[in-house]
Design a protein around this motif. Sequence first.
Motif, PDB file in Angstrom:
ATOM      1  N   ALA A 111       0.848  -1.204  -0.143  1.00  8.28           N
ATOM      2  CA  ALA A 111      -0.192   0.092   0.170  1.00  8.28           C
ATOM      3  C   ALA A 111       0.788   1.175   0.034  1.00  8.28           C
ATOM      4  N   MET A 112       0.547   2.091  -0.731  1.00  7.19           N
ATOM      5  CA  MET A 112       1.454   3.733  -0.920  1.00  7.19           C
ATOM      6  C   MET A 112       1.327   4.308   0.553  1.00  7.19           C
ATOM      7  N   GLY A 113      -0.042   3.880   1.116  1.00 10.27           N
ATOM      8  CA  GLY A 113      -0.070   4.917   2.501  1.00 10.27           C
ATOM      9  C   GLY A 113      -1.392   5.418   2.579  1.00 10.27           C
ATOM     10  N   CYS A 114      -2.198   5.213   1.661  1.00  8.81           N
ATOM     11  CA  CYS A 114      -3.698   5.782   1.432  1.00  8.81           C
ATOM     12  C   CYS A 114      -4.559   5.055   2.232  1.00  8.81           C
ATOM     13  N   LEU A 115      -4.263   4.013   2.810  1.00  4.98           N
ATOM     14  CA  LEU A 115      -5.456   2.804   3.299  1.00  4.98           C
ATOM     15  C   LEU A 115      -5.659   3.241   4.883  1.00  4.98           C
ATOM     16  N   ASP A 116      -6.871   3.466   5.127  1.00  6.17           N
ATOM     17  CA  ASP A 116      -7.197   3.246   6.473  1.00  6.17           C
ATOM     18  C   ASP A 116      -7.080   2.021   7.195  1.00  6.17           C
ATOM     19  N   SER A 117      -7.312   0.921   6.610  1.00  3.67           N
ATOM     20  CA  SER A 117      -7.259  -0.468   7.308  1.00  3.67           C
ATOM     21  C   SER A 117      -6.421  -1.409   6.375  1.00  3.67           C
ATOM     22  N   ASP A 118      -6.547  -2.581   6.947  1.00  3.31           N
ATOM     23  CA  ASP A 118      -5.737  -3.702   6.381  1.00  3.31           C
ATOM     24  C   ASP A 118      -6.586  -4.435   5.147  1.00  3.31           C
ATOM     25  N   ILE A 119      -6.081  -4.200   4.135  1.00  2.00           N
ATOM     26  CA  ILE A 119      -6.800  -4.783   2.779  1.00  2.00           C
ATOM     27  C   ILE A 119      -6.624  -6.401   2.626  1.00  2.00           C
TER      28      ILE A 119
ATOM     29  N   ASN B 118       2.889  -1.213   4.297  1.00  2.00           N
ATOM     30  CA  ASN B 118       2.412   0.045   3.966  1.00  2.00           C
ATOM     31  C   ASN B 118       3.684   1.006   3.943  1.00  2.00           C
ATOM     32  N   TRP B 119       3.700   1.720   2.752  1.00  6.72           N
ATOM     33  CA  TRP B 119       4.865   2.324   2.483  1.00  6.72           C
ATOM     34  C   TRP B 119       4.836   3.930   2.902  1.00  6.72           C
ATOM     35  N   GLY B 120       3.575   4.261   3.352  1.00  8.68           N
ATOM     36  CA  GLY B 120       3.432   5.532   3.921  1.00  8.68           C
ATOM     37  C   GLY B 120       3.904   6.674   2.984  1.00  8.68           C
ATOM     38  N   ILE B 121       3.704   6.306   1.529  1.00  5.64           N
ATOM     39  CA  ILE B 121       4.118   7.445   0.562  1.00  5.64           C
ATOM     40  C   ILE B 121       2.756   8.492   0.466  1.00  5.64           C
ATOM     41  N   PRO B 122       3.102   9.515   0.496  1.00  3.72           N
ATOM     42  CA  PRO B 122       2.059  10.723   0.507  1.00  3.72           C
ATOM     43  C   PRO B 122       1.369  10.649  -1.043  1.00  3.72           C
TER      44      PRO B 122
ATOM     45  N   GLU C 151      10.601   5.207  -5.996  1.00  2.00           N
ATOM     46  CA  GLU C 151      11.978   4.287  -6.625  1.00  2.00           C
ATOM     47  C   GLU C 151      12.827   3.551  -5.398  1.00  2.00           C
ATOM     48  N   GLU C 152      13.116   4.375  -4.617  1.00  7.20           N
ATOM     49  CA  GLU C 152      13.999   3.703  -3.569  1.00  7.20           C
ATOM     50  C   GLU C 152      13.331   2.536  -2.750  1.00  7.20           C
ATOM     51  N   LYS C 153      12.005   2.469  -2.553  1.00  7.37           N
ATOM     52  CA  LYS C 153      11.532   1.401  -1.928  1.00  7.37           C
ATOM     53  C   LYS C 153      11.179   0.406  -2.945  1.00  7.37           C
ATOM     54  N   VAL C 154      10.894   0.613  -4.030  1.00  3.77           N
ATOM     55  CA  VAL C 154      10.680  -0.525  -5.036  1.00  3.77           C
ATOM     56  C   VAL C 154      11.907  -1.215  -5.346  1.00  3.77           C
ATOM     57  N   LEU C 155      13.144  -0.503  -5.452  1.00  4.48           N
ATOM     58  CA  LEU C 155      14.625  -1.320  -5.615  1.00  4.48           C
ATOM     59  C   LEU C 155      14.801  -2.124  -4.392  1.00  4.48           C
ATOM     60  N   ARG C 156      14.324  -1.551  -3.067  1.00  5.93           N
ATOM     61  CA  ARG C 156      14.651  -2.246  -2.107  1.00  5.93           C
ATOM     62  C   ARG C 156      13.816  -3.525  -1.989  1.00  5.93           C
ATOM     63  N   LEU C 157      12.545  -3.579  -2.318  1.00  3.12           N
ATOM     64  CA  LEU C 157      11.651  -4.668  -2.537  1.00  3.12           C
ATOM     65  C   LEU C 157      12.397  -5.669  -3.498  1.00  3.12           C
ATOM     66  N   LEU C 158      12.520  -5.237  -4.770  1.00  4.93           N
ATOM     67  CA  LEU C 158      13.107  -5.949  -5.691  1.00  4.93           C
ATOM     68  C   LEU C 158      14.329  -6.662  -5.367  1.00  4.93           C
ATOM     69  N   GLU C 159      15.383  -5.926  -4.462  1.00  3.84           N
ATOM     70  CA  GLU C 159      16.521  -6.692  -3.906  1.00  3.84           C
ATOM     71  C   GLU C 159      15.919  -7.966  -3.035  1.00  3.84           C
ATOM     72  N   LEU C 160      15.040  -7.686  -2.168  1.00  3.71           N
ATOM     73  CA  LEU C 160      14.787  -8.645  -1.516  1.00  3.71           C
ATOM     74  C   LEU C 160      13.950  -9.822  -2.286  1.00  3.71           C
ATOM     75  N   ILE C 161      13.377  -9.552  -3.235  1.00  5.75           N
ATOM     76  CA  ILE C 161      12.831 -10.691  -3.889  1.00  5.75           C
ATOM     77  C   ILE C 161      13.865 -11.436  -4.744  1.00  5.75           C
TER      78      ILE C 161
END
Length: 131
Positions: free
Chosen positions: A66-74, A85-89, A107-117
């Motif tokens: 989630a980019m950060g716009c969710l109020d609840s767990d989806i 939840n990345w907390g992106i405004p 970009e930074e968060k995507v790169l980190r996630l792809l490295e983990l994957i």
Amino acid sequence: MAEGFARHYAQQMGIDIEIRSAGTQPAGYVHADAIAVMREKGIDISKQYSKGFDPKELKNYDYVIAMGCLDSDICPAGFRGVSENWGIPDPIGRGLEFYRRVRDMIEEKVLRLLELIADSQNEDTEQGTPR
């Protein structure tokens, strides 16, 4: 923007992954400012469009971000993957400079996630576990 970065960098990194993006309130198009700031990075997202999602499909995913716009767990009960939840405004209506800052955060968060994957796929390959 996250989908554009994920597709671009996954291909560059040789990561075999299916990438989907969706929102809770899709407009059906990608904002012109998002297209412009991604073009500055050499990534064309002009053919992308915002899509909704069926919560029942989430159980089939390994990662839900989630980019950060969710109020609840989806994520549905029994979800077996990673949920973050990345907390992106939301940059809509805040000008190109704010879009650039948000783009760079994504970009930074995507790169980190792809490295983990990639690390996870490498571990699975070494252990002989199919992905």
